[in-house]
Enzyme design. Structure first.
Site, PDB file in Angstrom:
ATOM      1  N   HIS A 151      -4.309   1.858   7.833  1.00  0.00           N
ATOM      2  CA  HIS A 151      -3.517   2.646   7.982  1.00  0.00           C
ATOM      3  C   HIS A 151      -3.068   3.570   6.843  1.00  0.00           C
ATOM      4  O   HIS A 151      -2.714   4.481   7.222  1.00  0.00           O
ATOM      5  CB  HIS A 151      -2.286   1.078   7.171  1.00  0.00           C
ATOM      6  N   GLU A 152      -3.433   3.261   5.805  1.00  0.00           N
ATOM      7  CA  GLU A 152      -3.083   4.468   4.758  1.00  0.00           C
ATOM      8  C   GLU A 152      -3.999   5.557   4.643  1.00  0.00           C
ATOM      9  O   GLU A 152      -3.633   7.112   4.201  1.00  0.00           O
ATOM     10  CB  GLU A 152      -2.998   3.971   3.051  1.00  0.00           C
ATOM     11  N   GLY A 171       1.015  -0.945   0.078  1.00  0.00           N
ATOM     12  CA  GLY A 171      -0.198   0.053  -0.064  1.00  0.00           C
ATOM     13  C   GLY A 171       1.149   1.350   0.642  1.00  0.00           C
ATOM     14  O   GLY A 171       2.596   1.332   0.617  1.00  0.00           O
ATOM     15  N   HIS A 195      -2.080   8.069   6.970  1.00  0.00           N
ATOM     16  CA  HIS A 195      -1.251   8.700   6.275  1.00  0.00           C
ATOM     17  C   HIS A 195      -1.676  10.064   5.850  1.00  0.00           C
ATOM     18  O   HIS A 195      -1.327  11.274   5.465  1.00  0.00           O
ATOM     19  CB  HIS A 195      -0.807   7.704   4.983  1.00  0.00           C
ATOM     20  N   GLN A 252       3.492   9.487   1.330  1.00  0.00           N
ATOM     21  CA  GLN A 252       5.149   9.166   0.843  1.00  0.00           C
ATOM     22  C   GLN A 252       5.689   9.624  -0.129  1.00  0.00           C
ATOM     23  O   GLN A 252       7.303   9.011  -0.120  1.00  0.00           O
ATOM     24  CB  GLN A 252       4.385   7.291   1.107  1.00  0.00           C
ATOM     25  N   CYS A 290       6.065   0.088   7.573  1.00  0.00           N
ATOM     26  CA  CYS A 290       6.030   1.173   6.273  1.00  0.00           C
ATOM     27  C   CYS A 290       7.293   1.428   5.589  1.00  0.00           C
ATOM     28  O   CYS A 290       7.938   1.713   6.650  1.00  0.00           O
ATOM     29  CB  CYS A 290       5.681   2.469   7.506  1.00  0.00           C
ATOM     30  N   LEU A 291       6.697   1.739   4.289  1.00  0.00           N
ATOM     31  CA  LEU A 291       8.120   2.175   3.613  1.00  0.00           C
ATOM     32  C   LEU A 291       8.305   3.222   3.941  1.00  0.00           C
ATOM     33  O   LEU A 291       9.157   3.949   3.520  1.00  0.00           O
ATOM     34  CB  LEU A 291       7.361   2.276   2.550  1.00  0.00           C
TER      35      LEU A 291
HETATM   36 NI    NI Z   1       3.513   3.375   5.890  1.00  0.00          NI
END
Ligand code: NI
Length: 186
Positions: free
Chosen positions: A136-137, A46, A140, A51, A94-95
């Protein structure tokens, strides 16, 4: 399509509240294409537009396993309409916080309304990993990170580690393990 850079902790842009998309136009669709390319390359399941440094309410998700054909999902202006009382625990990553994993408790299912790639209003009943990933997204988009859901002590430790790495000019990259599905949620 183009690969974009993923911003990482302690980049202050991760704390921005993203703006709603007014029209799903060619510019947004180009952003979506770049986000998929960036997400698949990372690899992650995701990604939120912030991001890649774009403060717009756009999310891409693909939960397909390596051996399965891609199942790209796009959520524009996603909004949680309702959430289950029942909770589930998932070890998230998380990226934007590479190489750090911690168990997070969230509602096991959520109903989400959103616009699709064509700007059409849609609603989805998500459960399991999709529910976790969507929450989660959407976090963000509101400037919230998964580490905000863990203990203050653990959060302060990971923030300190990333601040130190940034001071040294290091940019941590997620480790790719071929035999394991990525649990960098996004
Ligand atoms: Ni994340």
């Amino acid at each position: 399509m183009a690969l974009r850079d993923i911003i990482v902790l302690p980049d202050a842009r991760l704390r921005l509240v993203s703006e709603p998309v007014k029209a799903v136009d060619a510019e947004i669709r180009a952003l979506v294409d770049d986000m998929f390319e960036t997400m698949y390359a990372a690899p992650g399941i995701g990604l939120a537009a912030i991001q890649v440094g774009v403060p717009r309410r756009v999310v891409t998700i693909d939960l397909a396993k390596k051996e399965e054909p891609p199942q790209p999902l796009v959520f524009i202006n996603p909004e949680i309409v309702s959430a289950a009382d029942e909770k589930s625990v998932y070890e998230e990553g998380c990226l934007s916080i590479p190489e750090y994993y911690e168990e997070v408790t969230r509602p096991v299912a959520v109903k989400v309304k959103f616009l699709d790639r064509d700007g059409k209003a849609q609603e989805i009943d998500a459960s399991g990993l999709l529910a976790t990933c969507l929450q989660h997204e959407i976090d963000h988009l509101n400037g919230v990170l998964f580490i905000d859901h863990i203990s203050k002590l653990k959060r302060e430790m990971v923030v300190k580690k990333f601040k130190k790495a940034a001071r040294r000019g290091e940019h941590p990259k997620p480790k790719v393990e071929d035999d394991k599905p990525s649990h960098h949620i996004g």
